[in-house]
Design a protein around this motif. Sequence first.
Motif, mmCIF file in Angstrom:
data_model
loop_
_atom_site.group_PDB
_atom_site.id
_atom_site.type_symbol
_atom_site.label_atom_id
_atom_site.label_comp_id
_atom_site.label_asym_id
_atom_site.label_seq_id
_atom_site.Cartn_x
_atom_site.Cartn_y
_atom_site.Cartn_z
ATOM 1 N N LYS A 1 40.662 45.563 44.372
ATOM 2 C CA LYS A 1 40.033 45.613 45.694
ATOM 3 C C LYS A 1 39.676 47.051 46.041
ATOM 4 O O LYS A 1 40.348 47.995 45.607
ATOM 5 C CB LYS A 1 40.969 45.031 46.751
ATOM 6 C CG LYS A 1 41.225 43.544 46.577
ATOM 7 C CD LYS A 1 42.083 42.979 47.697
ATOM 8 C CE LYS A 1 42.226 41.458 47.561
ATOM 9 N NZ LYS A 1 43.033 40.883 48.655
ATOM 10 N N ASP B 1 43.583 41.149 41.234
ATOM 11 C CA ASP B 1 42.304 41.355 41.916
ATOM 12 C C ASP B 1 42.172 42.828 42.273
ATOM 13 O O ASP B 1 43.001 43.381 42.995
ATOM 14 C CB ASP B 1 42.245 40.486 43.184
ATOM 15 C CG ASP B 1 40.857 40.486 43.826
ATOM 16 O OD1 ASP B 1 39.907 40.958 43.169
ATOM 17 O OD2 ASP B 1 40.739 40.022 44.974
ATOM 18 N N GLY C 1 38.638 38.831 36.480
ATOM 19 C CA GLY C 1 40.080 38.944 36.689
ATOM 20 C C GLY C 1 40.851 39.131 35.397
ATOM 21 O O GLY C 1 41.835 39.878 35.357
ATOM 22 N N ASP D 1 38.328 44.616 49.957
ATOM 23 C CA ASP D 1 37.846 43.329 49.453
ATOM 24 C C ASP D 1 37.633 43.442 47.956
ATOM 25 O O ASP D 1 37.655 44.531 47.379
ATOM 26 C CB ASP D 1 36.535 42.939 50.152
ATOM 27 C CG ASP D 1 36.365 41.420 50.175
ATOM 28 O OD1 ASP D 1 37.048 40.728 49.392
ATOM 29 O OD2 ASP D 1 35.548 40.932 50.970
ATOM 30 N N SER D 2 37.437 42.299 47.328
ATOM 31 C CA SER D 2 37.271 42.283 45.877
ATOM 32 C C SER D 2 36.139 43.191 45.440
ATOM 33 O O SER D 2 35.116 43.318 46.129
ATOM 34 C CB SER D 2 37.005 40.853 45.393
ATOM 35 O OG SER D 2 38.107 40.033 45.646
#
Length: 553
Positions: free
Chosen positions: A415, A413, A139, A425-426
């Motif tokens: 994604k 994040d 991150g 999603d991540s």
Amino acid sequence: MLCQLSVTNYAIVRFLELDFSAGMTTITGETGAGKSIAIDALGLCLGNRADASAVRPGADKAEVSARFSLADVPLAKRWLEDNDLELDNECILRRTVTADGRSRGYINGNPVPVAQLKLLGNLLIGIHGQHAHHALLRGDQQLVLLDSYAGHNLLLEATTKAYHNLRHAEQQLAELSQSAQERQAKRQLLSYQVEELNEFALGEFEYSELENEHKRLANSTSLVENVQASLMLLSEDDEANLESMLNKVLSLAEELVSYDDKLSSVNNMLNEALIQIQESRSELQHYADNLEIDPEYFAELEARLSKVMQLSRKHHVLPEALFQHHQSLIAELASLDSNDELLEQLQTQVELYLLQYQQASQKLSSSRQRHAKALDKLVTDSVRELNMPKAKFVIDVAFNEAVISSHGSDTVDFKVSTNPGQPLDSLSKVASGGELSRIGLGIQVITSQKVATPTLIFDEVDVGISGPTAAVVGRMLRQLGNSTQVICVTHLPQVAGNGHQQMFVAKQSKAGMTETSMVPLTREQRIEELARLLGGDTITSNTLANARELLAD
């Protein structure tokens, strides 16, 4: 941009001197030949860590020198001017490492700390390594990439400054608050001591005056007796006193002077002596007339002097230092009171700095969210070109006012959805190794276009990419090379063929020693090298034809 790199006795390099041009330069070579060795050597000039292993076996020292043109690098020129290191319109970074591991750095011939090489190097070159895409899973790195793309340095600086102001004020407040209980106990003691001394109110020079007065009154009987005896001897004794005897001597002296004026000085001295005696008698008489013996006053004086001694013992100071001790206690008590005022000021200051931080971090977050939307589209378009036609990329920026850090209150994040119907999603949960490489490369190319660094180095960032995707990567890097100097270490012919120029790395062993060389390739040599990359050791007419097609543009 980077114009020239000279390497001497570094690792398995005996000597290299390379000239670099604008545009995109590709570096290829056989596996294990050391394609990245020039990049590693350049890293020394940029302030990377160095030790004795950097020195070629048998050599006393390794030396690397890099020459840059600063024609289009105003930030680097300003940095050099600010540090009194400027040299016309170019810059030379040099680093030496001795066989015992000691290193020295130079900028334009001036010795400098390695930290300065690193600071200047960050303004001249950006290096993207082959494992850079793995950093995309963190991150903090995602936040750095977003900020690099956004370029909102002023907002970042304002947030960082507000953060440090807040933390400094909070630390001061905590330290002052921690001693509040101790200060309260100290204040109570000081208040009692100051009140007691205030009530006694000893004057600055009063103790010495008290001593002198007490001494006088304690000896008053002797004073009266001695004054009277002195007056008798001076003038009051009928039988013999100094004044009458001097008068007699003076009469005789005056008669002597009438006989011989040489004795006039004697006469003068006797006159003066008579005057002194008469004045002394007058002073003593005046003193005797005004001498009063008051027992009550003497008792009061003794009581006050006794109190001075008592307070001195109580406060562990000499009697003559009691007044100054009193003033010190008053100042200390005032200081404690001022600390309370400071505590209130710090509490107000912390609230103000917190508000400033919140305002700065909110502005920063708004900028991140705005640029994140623009970057979403660019990365999505880029990865779709890289053989992921249905992919969707989104940057989630979440603001949390409870989070306070030097880089703001956002968590970021990355994604991705790589297939239709697949939810976002991540990145770490969705992308495979090959997909991650393509996404990472796309982000690096896009963000590099927004960074003012004049030279970008991509060290085998195309690992895990092949086929048509490799051709797209090559075109992307070439397009980037049209506006920025790009140096790319690659094993892919599709990428190598897109370079404006190409260098070849080879390794030879002679007399038990290994040596790496790097040379620029002509067009025909490039075709042969691309054919080797396409077909391996066996070069055929087909691979040569394919190689020519790669260079057709």
